[in-house]
Design a protein around this motif. Structure first.
Motif, mmCIF file in Angstrom:
data_model
loop_
_atom_site.group_PDB
_atom_site.id
_atom_site.type_symbol
_atom_site.label_atom_id
_atom_site.label_comp_id
_atom_site.label_asym_id
_atom_site.label_seq_id
_atom_site.Cartn_x
_atom_site.Cartn_y
_atom_site.Cartn_z
ATOM 1 N N GLY A 112 -0.027 62.021 -56.667
ATOM 2 C CA GLY A 112 -0.211 62.070 -58.109
ATOM 3 C C GLY A 112 -0.335 63.486 -58.624
ATOM 4 O O GLY A 112 -0.213 64.460 -57.890
ATOM 5 N N LEU A 113 -0.587 63.569 -59.918
ATOM 6 C CA LEU A 113 -0.653 64.863 -60.585
ATOM 7 C C LEU A 113 -2.043 65.000 -61.192
ATOM 8 O O LEU A 113 -2.509 64.096 -61.870
ATOM 9 C CB LEU A 113 0.414 64.905 -61.677
ATOM 10 C CG LEU A 113 0.617 66.222 -62.405
ATOM 11 C CD1 LEU A 113 1.244 67.238 -61.471
ATOM 12 C CD2 LEU A 113 1.507 66.002 -63.605
ATOM 13 N N PRO A 119 13.984 60.024 -57.722
ATOM 14 C CA PRO A 119 12.562 60.362 -57.636
ATOM 15 C C PRO A 119 11.751 59.168 -57.148
ATOM 16 O O PRO A 119 12.115 58.017 -57.387
ATOM 17 C CB PRO A 119 12.197 60.716 -59.073
ATOM 18 C CG PRO A 119 13.184 59.992 -59.906
ATOM 19 C CD PRO A 119 14.448 59.896 -59.108
ATOM 20 N N VAL A 120 10.694 59.466 -56.442
ATOM 21 C CA VAL A 120 9.815 58.418 -55.943
ATOM 22 C C VAL A 120 8.516 58.489 -56.737
ATOM 23 O O VAL A 120 7.959 59.572 -56.928
ATOM 24 C CB VAL A 120 9.519 58.633 -54.445
ATOM 25 C CG1 VAL A 120 8.609 57.531 -53.922
ATOM 26 C CG2 VAL A 120 10.818 58.681 -53.668
ATOM 27 N N LEU A 121 8.056 57.335 -57.228
ATOM 28 C CA LEU A 121 6.806 57.321 -57.984
ATOM 29 C C LEU A 121 5.637 57.434 -57.014
ATOM 30 O O LEU A 121 5.549 56.671 -56.048
ATOM 31 C CB LEU A 121 6.702 56.024 -58.789
ATOM 32 C CG LEU A 121 5.558 55.980 -59.800
ATOM 33 C CD1 LEU A 121 5.779 56.964 -60.919
ATOM 34 C CD2 LEU A 121 5.389 54.579 -60.335
ATOM 35 N N GLU A 122 4.786 58.403 -57.257
ATOM 36 C CA GLU A 122 3.647 58.633 -56.383
ATOM 37 C C GLU A 122 2.375 58.159 -57.061
ATOM 38 O O GLU A 122 2.012 58.685 -58.116
ATOM 39 C CB GLU A 122 3.523 60.134 -56.098
ATOM 40 C CG GLU A 122 3.782 60.503 -54.674
ATOM 41 C CD GLU A 122 3.440 61.946 -54.438
ATOM 42 O OE1 GLU A 122 3.743 62.434 -53.362
ATOM 43 O OE2 GLU A 122 2.865 62.587 -55.338
ATOM 44 N N ILE A 152 -2.993 61.403 -62.648
ATOM 45 C CA ILE A 152 -2.008 60.408 -63.080
ATOM 46 C C ILE A 152 -0.903 60.311 -62.037
ATOM 47 O O ILE A 152 -0.727 61.219 -61.233
ATOM 48 C CB ILE A 152 -1.385 60.779 -64.446
ATOM 49 C CG1 ILE A 152 -0.782 62.190 -64.380
ATOM 50 C CG2 ILE A 152 -2.403 60.696 -65.555
ATOM 51 C CD1 ILE A 152 0.076 62.513 -65.566
ATOM 52 N N PRO A 153 -0.160 59.194 -62.028
ATOM 53 C CA PRO A 153 0.962 59.086 -61.098
ATOM 54 C C PRO A 153 2.000 60.154 -61.412
ATOM 55 O O PRO A 153 2.124 60.590 -62.551
ATOM 56 C CB PRO A 153 1.533 57.693 -61.373
ATOM 57 C CG PRO A 153 0.452 56.958 -62.073
ATOM 58 C CD PRO A 153 -0.338 57.972 -62.813
ATOM 59 N N SER A 154 2.733 60.579 -60.399
ATOM 60 C CA SER A 154 3.743 61.609 -60.642
ATOM 61 C C SER A 154 5.042 61.200 -59.977
ATOM 62 O O SER A 154 5.086 60.253 -59.185
ATOM 63 C CB SER A 154 3.279 62.946 -60.089
ATOM 64 O OG SER A 154 3.160 62.845 -58.692
#
Lengths: 331, 353
Positions: free
Chosen positions: A193-194, A178-181, A167-169
């Motif tokens: 992501g995670l 925070p930056v969405l990965e 999932i995105p992290s």
């Protein structure tokens, strides 16, 4: 009631005292007998007693750890890793089950026949089948998925493969915000992501789906407990449906909902040890490994019981505080 | 006044599916969801499914649901590792048990002889399962498995936990401080702990508790664990009923000169238990589902036996079919119990309406 014997035996207080002394004596005798047997058995088997083992090297690996952990660490640290795993899965499970359960509970009451029916089928089907069986199914489904190369990609940034759920992290390392990965598939691996392991994802899915069915019933009962007149009065005041739900129905329904909801939250925590059946290293799984290695079953079980009692007390304390806030304030 | 739509499906549809734009949108979304789900499910479960006897290869070629698994493995799933030639015994035991349940469900048969019938049937089931008498081959409990084991554990745990839970609930409401403290301590301690831990404790620590050299059976250990656990939850349900009985009832019983136990047995408990039928039956259902946890301590109940059947590498890809079948069995029992409790509640409250 004749004779002198009856005069003292006829006294309720005296009889109560005798009963209590008898019961306590029996309980103490039984407890003493069990402790004696246990001590003898432990001595015969050459098993150490006491919590000294917590300081020793654990010597086994744990597949998922939020804090750094190696087999060279102590049993105490291994148990902490297990406890954190329990807390994470329970906390996320509570949030997701509340959301899904509320949606389902409202759906069951919906004026839309089809939606109501679908929600009923969900609730009846899910809550009449053991959670452990559902966990086996979810775990089986997740591990039977194709490998990373052929990962399912149902939504952007979401990958499902036999390695688990990606999932995105949020990345906090780049400055303040925070930056969405968004994860992406590069060759055989996911970048960014995670990644949630199949064990974690299956346990979370099982706990959420199962408990949501019970929460749905609680939410439904809570909303039904608000008299129809309240909604009608709000309508005649000219409130919109959203306002009615937020200002009139929900505050009253919450009073009915919160106490049973608390016990469902506790159930999520107490059901999380089913993790052991699918290999997620929660507190009970770790303590079991420790028991198998050291033989110190009494201490291992005591640790688990104390932790869960503390967890239950903390959670019900929190929910009781919230319940006081939403409770009806009368004269 | 609710209008009758019985003969006008269009009106019914308008009122229940398309009453507002938002409602219509919901209906369309739900239909779309069904349209996405139903055809593949029917194709998998019916059209492309393979039925009857066969091997995993036939299933793989058919490409749908593998109901063949059930034809081939249902005896392992239902009876576990019970000796194959003796399967008629657990089958007969289950039939006896279902007949007993059907008899007990009927209020007309609620007479003292029903208790005797229960004892006799349980004794008969015990003889059938254990054997060793009447020319039956003895079968150890370690070999019991499948649905009979699930039923035996669930029914015995409930039957033993229920009286214990009444004592605990009465103890919690008692005026005697020591008894109250013991009851509260027990109930809260057990309710704060996961069942998995209780079962582990039962399987690991019971052997330590007993005098040296004495061992108890694995199934019995799990049964004791289930009983102790269920009693604490049932006690809370019963307490709810006790608290709902008006004070006047207790006082009236005192005035009549009834002793504590007479008052409880004749006045308080009959009313209190009737009030809490739904939570008690819920607890029964929970206990029935929870028996699946004995899988974790190594007993071959219905779930573990299903898992064992799916361990066969050839059949492993068809685990969904196997678990669906087991789920259906659990569902039938639980659904029956919940419907029965609703019916019983109405039936017992007939005089109150």
């Amino acid at each position: 009631m004749t004779g002198g014997r009856a005069s003292i035996w006829g006294s309720t207080r005296f009889r109560g005292l005798v009963y209590q002394v008898l019961v306590v004596a029996v309980v103490v005798a039984l407890g003493g007998w069990l402790v004696h047997n246990t001590l003898v058995n432990l001595e015969v088997r050459g098993i150490a007693t006491g919590f000294g083992f917590l300081e020793r090297e654990a010597g086994f690996g744990i597949s998922e750890n939020l804090i750094s952990y190696t087999p060279a660490d102590s049993y105490a640290r291994a148990l902490t890793v297990g406890l954190l795993n329990t807390l994470v899965v329970s906390a996320i499970g509570i949030v997701l089950a509340t959301l899904l359960g509320t949606v389902l509970g409202v759906a069951r009451l919906s004026g839309n026949w089809l939606v109501g029916r679908l929600a009923s089928v969900y609730v009846e089907a899910v809550r009449n089948v053991p959670l452990l069986l559902q966990l086996f199914v979810w775990y089986g489904v997740l591990t039977a998925l194709p490998g990373a190369r052929q990962a399912l990609h149902p939504l952007p940034g979401l990958y499902l493969s036999n390695r688990g759920l990606v999932i995105p992290s949020l990345d906090w390392s780049q400055g303040w915000l925070p930056v969405l990965e968004i994860p992406s598939l590069v060759g055989f691996n996911f970048v960014g992501g995670l990644t949630l392991s199949p064990e974690f994802a299956a346990l979370l899915a099982g706990l959420t789906i199962y408990t949501a069915a019970f929460i749905a019933e609680i939410v439904r009962a809570g909303i039904l407990a608000v008299p129809k007149g309240q909604t009608e009065a709000a309508l005649s005041l000219g409130l919109s449906p959203g306002q009615i739900l937020r200002l009139v129905v929900l505050p009253q329904a919450l009073r009915v909902i919160v106490p049973p909801l608390t016990s469902q939250y506790l159930n999520i925590c107490k059901n999380s040890p089913l993790a052991i059946a699918i290999g997620y290293p929660d507190l009970v799984a770790v303590s079991n490994t420790a028991i198998n290695q050291t033989g110190q079953a009494v201490e291992g079980v005591t640790v688990v019981m104390v932790v869960f009692l503390a967890l239950s007390l903390a959670l019900s304390g929190l929910m009781n505080w919230y319940n006081k806030r939403v409770a009806l304030v009368s004269r | 006044m609710k209008p009758s739509f019985r003969h006008r499906p269009l009106d019914w549809g308008r009122a229940n599916l398309f009453s507002s734009p938002a409602n219509s949108l919901l209906t369309v979304l739900a239909l779309a969801l069904l349209w996405q789900l139903a055809p593949p499910l029917v194709g998998w479960g019916v059209l492309r499914a393979s039925w009857g006897a066969g091997d995993p290869e036939t299933c793989r070629q058919a490409g749908g649901a593998c109901w063949t698994l059930l034809t081939e493995k249902h005896r392992l799933m239902l009876f576990g590792v019970y000796p194959y030639e003796q399967h008629w015994r657990p089958l007969l035991a289950m039939a006896l048990f279902v007949a007993l349940l059907a008899t007990s469900a009927n209020r007309r048969f609620w007479r003292p002889w029903l208790a005797a019938l229960w004892l006799l049937t349980v004794l008969g089931i015990g003889i059938l399962m254990w054997g060793g008498v009447l020319g039956l081959v003895p079968v150890e409990t370690a070999q019991w498995g499948g649905l009979p084991l699930t039923l035996v554990i669930a029914v015995l745990a409930i039957a033993m936990a229920f009286p214990f839970s009444i004592l605990l609930a009465l103890g919690r409401r008692s005026d005697l401080p020591a008894i109250k403290a013991l009851s509260v301590g027990y109930i809260e301690l057990v309710r704060g702990v996961p069942l998995v831990s209780v079962l582990f404790m039962a399987s690991v620590m019971f052997p330590l508790f007993l005098p040296e050299g004495v061992t108890i059976d694995k199934a019995l250990r799990a049964l004791v664990g289930m009983t102790l656990f269920t009693a604490a939850y049932l006690a809370e349900a019963v307490r709810g009923g006790l608290q709902a009985i008006p004070r006047g009832q207790f006082e009236a019983a005192d005035v009549l000169g009834l002793s504590y136990w007479q008052a409880m047995r004749l006045i308080i408990l009959p009313q209190a238990l009737r009030l809490v039928i739904p939570p008690i039956v819920n607890q029964f259902i929970t206990c029935f589902k929870d028996t699946s946890l004995v899988t974790i301590v190594g007993l071959y109940d219905l779930l573990a036996a299903t898992k064992a059947a799916l361990n066969d590498p050839g059949w492993r890809p068809f685990f969904v079919e196997g678990y669906l079948a087991a789920a259906l069995v659990y569902f039938c029992f639980c659904f029956f119990m919940s419907r029965y409790s609703q019916w019983l509640e109405r039936e017992l409250n007939r005089d109150r309406r």
